[in-house]
Write a protein that holds these residues in place. Structure first.
Motif, PDB file in Angstrom:
ATOM      1  N   SER A   1      -6.713   6.732  10.849  1.00 34.99           N
ATOM      2  CA  SER A   1      -6.086   7.850  11.548  1.00 34.99           C
ATOM      3  C   SER A   1      -4.589   7.853  11.336  1.00 34.99           C
ATOM      4  O   SER A   1      -4.029   6.963  10.754  1.00 34.99           O
ATOM      5  CB  SER A   1      -6.343   7.693  13.019  1.00 34.99           C
ATOM      6  OG  SER A   1      -5.636   6.548  13.433  1.00 34.99           O
TER       7      SER A   1
ATOM      8  N   ASN B   1       0.840  -1.205   0.000  1.00 38.24           N
ATOM      9  CA  ASN B   1       0.000   0.000   0.000  1.00 38.24           C
ATOM     10  C   ASN B   1       0.879   1.261   0.000  1.00 38.24           C
ATOM     11  O   ASN B   1       2.081   1.184   0.197  1.00 38.24           O
ATOM     12  CB  ASN B   1      -0.914  -0.021   1.232  1.00 38.24           C
ATOM     13  CG  ASN B   1      -1.908   1.134   1.221  1.00 38.24           C
ATOM     14  OD1 ASN B   1      -2.350   1.576   0.152  1.00 38.24           O
ATOM     15  ND2 ASN B   1      -2.248   1.633   2.390  1.00 38.24           N
ATOM     16  N   LYS B   2       0.248   2.394  -0.217  1.00 36.69           N
ATOM     17  CA  LYS B   2       0.880   3.716  -0.241  1.00 36.69           C
ATOM     18  C   LYS B   2       1.774   3.901  -1.468  1.00 36.69           C
ATOM     19  O   LYS B   2       2.814   4.567  -1.400  1.00 36.69           O
ATOM     20  CB  LYS B   2       1.655   4.000   1.056  1.00 36.69           C
ATOM     21  CG  LYS B   2       0.827   3.758   2.339  1.00 36.69           C
ATOM     22  CD  LYS B   2       1.404   4.414   3.560  1.00 36.69           C
ATOM     23  CE  LYS B   2       0.614   4.015   4.807  1.00 36.69           C
ATOM     24  NZ  LYS B   2       1.124   4.612   6.036  1.00 36.69           N
TER      25      LYS B   2
ATOM     26  N   CYS C   1       0.618  -4.934   9.943  1.00 35.89           N
ATOM     27  CA  CYS C   1       0.960  -4.285  11.201  1.00 35.89           C
ATOM     28  C   CYS C   1       0.319  -2.901  11.211  1.00 35.89           C
ATOM     29  O   CYS C   1      -0.234  -2.450  10.204  1.00 35.89           O
ATOM     30  CB  CYS C   1       2.460  -4.295  11.453  1.00 35.89           C
ATOM     31  SG  CYS C   1       3.344  -2.961  10.727  1.00 35.89           S
TER      32      CYS C   1
ATOM     33  N   THR D   1       4.401  10.173   8.510  1.00 35.75           N
ATOM     34  CA  THR D   1       3.326   9.454   7.803  1.00 35.75           C
ATOM     35  C   THR D   1       2.979  10.314   6.596  1.00 35.75           C
ATOM     36  O   THR D   1       1.983  11.018   6.596  1.00 35.75           O
ATOM     37  CB  THR D   1       2.088   9.301   8.710  1.00 35.75           C
ATOM     38  OG1 THR D   1       2.526   8.881   9.992  1.00 35.75           O
ATOM     39  CG2 THR D   1       1.103   8.286   8.164  1.00 35.75           C
TER      40      THR D   1
END
Ligand code: GDP
Length: 367
Positions: free
Chosen positions: A194, A104-105, A168, A239
């Motif tokens: 979040s 992901n990302k 995780c 993040t």
């Protein structure tokens, strides 16, 4: 009938007795149509986290259950923190069940990098880490990229069985599942998402048309992630939300780079070279001479070199030095949970510093 209410945010069982414990919701709030625990309520509405403790044993129990199911396991990793977000042992926990790997990302990776190349890289790395995925996908849950393909693959590989999603904390598991739900049902946010690691607390089931379910397992805390050493208010800096633009530094031998006050890179020997740094754009990079580096950190960590914050400095772990001689051209020096520096040339000697407890490692270059 005494029906057990489940929080639609995190999946935890709701209780109305003890405000300090997991799953608390004031009784008055439960008259609404959807039940949400106070923790998720505060998180969603005020972006505020309440601490909870789930022991590693609880996580292990959940993982151990996976092998007893007849299911497809979908393992999610953060492509920007591949090693830091890797859950070891999933192949063993999965038993006979197939594992689909999703990175992901993808939106954080520079656009110039080919999707195909990254997927091949993920395949190779995962084999070396002991996982044989039936397939590998690269998505951006936040942007919705390649969600359709991943969703179709999940449906194909599950072959009429349940789907267990593992990963995780902070890999974007909730965001991913919310996307899949949108894909399937057109509904909005169901699971809490979040900045804060560790917010998905208990198994949560999303029913599928054929009577089966997608099951979201709690995020498992990898204790060596940088996120555990950063003040909650500063998590946004590590993040990242946007494509990471590498900053390229021309370094002479005996020069040092500081990444905020979280990590340090010493270039010891190998001649004048350029070093692409894949570090979140919001983290300041400070260059200095190696001979001044210790003093600089001592005097300026917590202010010029931040995060960490000044008020954290008493408890912030010391930076630990790891020295490496680069054996392969194009090697990434990875600061777990922060980013990496690519060293292009064989023979270079470098030292990487991270807070005690955080991992540092070498890998073949991702980009
Ligand atoms: P979980 O703990 O694995 O359930 O992770 P969340 O879904 O709560 O996401 C953790 C953080 O990563 C949040 O700040 C999300 O906004 C962010 N995030 C999730 N998916 C993506 C993505 O595809 N790209 C980027 N850049 N950020 C993401």
């Amino acid at each position: 009938m005494n029906e057990q209410l489940i929080c639609t945010g995190c999946g935890v069982k709701i209780q109305t007795e003890n405000p300090e414990e997991l799953g608390f919701a004031p009784a008055s709030s439960l008259e609404k149509e959807v039940a949400v625990c106070q923790r998720c309520f505060r998180l969603k509405n005020y972006n505020e986290i309440q601490d909870v403790s789930l022991t590693d044993d609880d996580f292990l129990k959940i993982l151990n259950e996976l092998g007893n199911k007849d299911a497809l396991i979908v393992k999610i990793v953060d492509i920007f923190d591949f090693n830091g977000s890797w859950l070891p042992g999933i192949q063993r926990f999965a038993g006979k069940n197939p594992v689909l790997l999703i990175g992901n990302k993808a939106d954080l990776v520079p656009k110039s990098v080919k999707q195909r190349k990254l997927i091949d890289w993920m395949k190779k790395e995962s084999r070396e880490l002991g996982l044989n995925p039936i397939d590998v996908f690269l998505v951006s849950a936040a942007k919705g990229h390649h969600i359709k393909e991943a969703s179709a693959a999940i449906d194909e590989y599950r072959n009429g069985k349940d789907v267990y999603i593992v990963g995780c904390t902070n890999v974007g598991k909730s965001t991913f599942i919310n996307r899949i739900i949108k894909e399937v049902t057109g509904e909005g946010d169901i699971i809490t998402t979040s900045h804060f690691p560790g917010t998905t607390l208990d198994m949560i089931e999303i029913p599928l048309e054929d009577g089966k379910a997608i099951v979201d397992t709690p995020g498992i805390i990898n204790h060596h992630q940088m996120a555990h050493y950063v003040d909650k208010r500063d998590l946004k800096y590590i993040t990242p939300k946007k494509e990471i633009k590498p900053k390229v530094y021309q370094l002479n031998e005996q020069q040092t780079l500081f990444f905020g006050g979280l990590a340090r890179f010493d270039y010891l020997s190998g001649g004048r070279r350029s070093f692409p740094c894949y570090i979140p754009n919001e983290i300041n990079i400070h260059r200095t001479k190696l001979e001044n580096a210790d003093e600089l950190y001592k005097n300026h960590a917590g202010e010029m070199l931040t995060p960490p914050r000044r008020e954290q400095m008493d408890t912030f772990p010391e930076l630990v030095r790891h020295e490496f001689t680069i054996k392969e051209a194009k090697t990434d020096v990875v600061f777990s949970g922060l980013g990496w520096v690519t060293v292009n040339d064989v023979g270079a000697i470098i030292a990487a510093f991270v807070p005690k407890g955080v991992h540092v490692m070498l890998r073949r270059s991702l980009i």
